[in-house]
Design a protein around this motif. Structure first.
Motif, short mmCIF file in Angstrom:
data_model
loop_
_atom_site.label_atom_id
_atom_site.label_comp_id
_atom_site.label_asym_id
_atom_site.label_seq_id
_atom_site.Cartn_x
_atom_site.Cartn_y
_atom_site.Cartn_z
N ALA A 280 61.63 4.19 12.33
CA ALA A 280 60.99 3.02 12.93
C ALA A 280 60.93 1.87 11.94
CB ALA A 280 59.59 3.38 13.41
N GLU A 281 60.63 2.18 10.67
CA GLU A 281 60.60 1.12 9.65
C GLU A 281 61.97 0.48 9.49
OE1 GLU A 281 59.10 2.93 6.13
OE2 GLU A 281 57.01 2.92 6.80
N SER A 282 63.02 1.29 9.52
CA SER A 282 64.37 0.75 9.40
C SER A 282 64.70 -0.15 10.59
CB SER A 282 65.40 1.89 9.31
OG SER A 282 65.20 2.66 8.15
N ARG A 283 64.29 0.26 11.78
CA ARG A 283 64.57 -0.56 12.97
C ARG A 283 63.80 -1.88 12.92
NH1 ARG A 283 63.78 4.50 15.48
NH2 ARG A 283 61.73 3.86 16.28
N ILE A 284 62.56 -1.84 12.40
CA ILE A 284 61.77 -3.07 12.28
C ILE A 284 62.45 -4.05 11.33
CG2 ILE A 284 59.60 -4.05 11.43
CD1 ILE A 284 58.23 -1.44 12.35
N ARG A 285 62.88 -3.56 10.17
CA ARG A 285 63.50 -4.44 9.19
C ARG A 285 64.84 -4.99 9.69
NH1 ARG A 285 61.12 -0.49 5.50
NH2 ARG A 285 59.50 -1.57 4.30
N GLU A 286 65.52 -4.22 10.51
CA GLU A 286 66.78 -4.71 11.08
C GLU A 286 66.51 -5.78 12.13
OE1 GLU A 286 70.75 -3.00 13.42
OE2 GLU A 286 69.21 -1.62 12.68
N ALA A 287 65.46 -5.59 12.92
CA ALA A 287 65.13 -6.56 13.97
C ALA A 287 64.51 -7.83 13.41
CB ALA A 287 64.18 -5.92 14.99
N VAL A 288 63.62 -7.66 12.39
CA VAL A 288 62.93 -8.81 11.77
C VAL A 288 63.04 -8.63 10.25
CG1 VAL A 288 60.77 -10.09 11.61
CG2 VAL A 288 61.32 -8.90 13.72
N PRO A 289 64.08 -9.19 9.64
CA PRO A 289 64.34 -8.95 8.21
C PRO A 289 63.19 -9.35 7.29
CG PRO A 289 66.27 -9.90 9.26
CD PRO A 289 65.16 -9.96 10.28
N ILE A 290 62.35 -10.31 7.69
CA ILE A 290 61.25 -10.72 6.80
C ILE A 290 60.10 -9.73 6.81
CG2 ILE A 290 61.82 -13.17 7.05
CD1 ILE A 290 59.33 -13.44 8.81
N ALA A 291 60.15 -8.71 7.68
CA ALA A 291 59.11 -7.67 7.71
C ALA A 291 59.37 -6.72 6.53
CB ALA A 291 59.14 -6.92 9.03
N ARG A 292 58.79 -7.03 5.39
CA ARG A 292 59.09 -6.29 4.16
C ARG A 292 58.01 -5.29 3.78
NH1 ARG A 292 61.16 -11.56 0.70
NH2 ARG A 292 62.83 -12.17 2.13
N VAL A 293 56.78 -5.50 4.27
CA VAL A 293 55.69 -4.57 3.97
C VAL A 293 55.24 -3.96 5.30
CG1 VAL A 293 53.41 -4.30 2.95
CG2 VAL A 293 54.98 -6.02 2.04
N ILE A 294 55.48 -2.66 5.46
CA ILE A 294 55.23 -2.00 6.74
C ILE A 294 54.38 -0.76 6.52
CG2 ILE A 294 56.29 -0.93 8.77
CD1 ILE A 294 58.84 -2.50 8.14
N TYR A 295 53.29 -0.65 7.28
CA TYR A 295 52.44 0.54 7.26
C TYR A 295 52.31 1.04 8.69
CZ TYR A 295 51.10 -1.26 2.66
OH TYR A 295 51.13 -1.74 1.37
#
Length: 326
Positions: A280-295
């Protein structure tokens, strides 16, 4: 500072304002026009403002430290806020003071060709600077109106330069009008009125910038489009079945924090859940590249927890719970 910070527009505005400030001050010395003096201070203040924006962009690139684990991205907001203060105090208040003094003690403008010539030169230079800022902004604003772009842009530099250049152009027209009427009527009061109008204009622009940058300093969530992309990226329909509640926060113009409680299948193993979260974290960063800190916190879906989504008491920073339930 990345390209989205509008470095090209800032440098163009800095060069234009420095050259114009020198020209206006020379015109003031030869003509005695208070509009010229106010405009020279305005251009000098604008030059300092662009310097602050460049400094903020440079300092924001520093690496995160144990004391500042989320980095220094918000320094760009701080320096943009300082620009609004400088524009208000140095530009606006000084122009109002000069305008008042000129109206109270008017005198005839000498060597009229100096202020008129410099104003025409300044209008041409500011037009090129404004055009550069518009071109840089058009690559980012998409289908948004200019008002929406200024209000919702997460990178503060381009809105600041846009409003400064717009204010400079209108101020120059006001100054040219005041000088022209003063020359036509032989009454120096009109020069003071033009200066006073410039001061009011700068204060209005400074207040708009202060309000917008204050919102960024307080911490803004991701835009609606990015939120939708993140929500779609989190749920895979297999292990991650839904989002219980989610929060986003800009740590800087180009760095986004995403924190979410997600519902997972209750019969999955810990290893499977961990793999699902990583995916899920990988998909988030692919969809929104500026999402760098994910919890992402896994949980079992419950209606009571899901209902807390829009509830401020369920979010960090919500109302404090005092003993005794008060």
């Amino acid at each position: 500072m990345s390209a989205s910070g509008g470095t090209k527009a800032i440098v163009a505005a800095l060069l234009a304002n420095l050259s114009i400030a020198v020209a206006k001050f020379v015109a003031f010395l030869f003509s005695g026009s208070s509009s010229m003096l106010a405009e020279s201070v305005h251009s000098l203040a604008d030059s300092g403002n662009q310097g602050l924006l460049l400094l903020g962009g440079k300092r924001a690139q520093r690496e995160a430290t144990p004391q500042h684990p989320f980095g220094y991205g918000r320094e760009r907001y701080i320096y943009a806020f300082l620009v609004s203060i400088v524009l208000f105090s140095v530009g606006g208040m000084f122009a109002i003071y000069e305008g008042y003094e000129k109206i109270k003690h008017p005198h005839e403008i000498e060597h009229w060709y100096w202020p008129v010539g410099v104003l025409v030169f300044a209008i041409i230079a500011e037009t090129f600077s404004f055009r550069t800022a518009i071109k840089e902004s058009n690559t980012l604003r998409g289908g948004k109106s200019w008002k929406e772009f200024v209000r919702h842009a997460k990178a503060p530099e381009l809105p600041v330069v846009l409003l400064e250049d717009l204010g400079a152009l209108v101020g120059l027209v006001l100054a040219l009008g005041g000088v022209s009427i003063a020359l036509a009527t032989g009454d120096g009061v009109w020069d003071g009125i033009g200066t006073l109008c410039i001061g009011i204009l700068l204060i209005v622009i400074a207040l708009v910038l202060a309000v917008e940058t204050k919102s960024l300093l307080l911490g803004e969530a991701a835009g609606l489009e990015d939120v939708r992309k993140i929500e779609a990226a989190i749920v895979d329909g297999d292990t991650v079945t839904s989002i219980i509640h989610m929060r986003t926060l800009h740590l800087g113009p180009e760095e986004l924090l995403v924190a979410a409680k997600i519902a997972v299948q209750h019969d999955e193993t810990a290893t499977e859940v961990a793999r699902a979260i990583d995916a899920a974290e990988s998909r988030i960063r692919e969809a929104v590249p500026i999402a760098r800190v994910i919890y992402l916190e896994p949980d079992v879906y419950r209606e009571s927890e899901a209902a807390k989504g829009p509830d401020p008491e369920a979010a960090p920073g919500g109302p404090a719970q005092h003993p005794g339930g008060h």
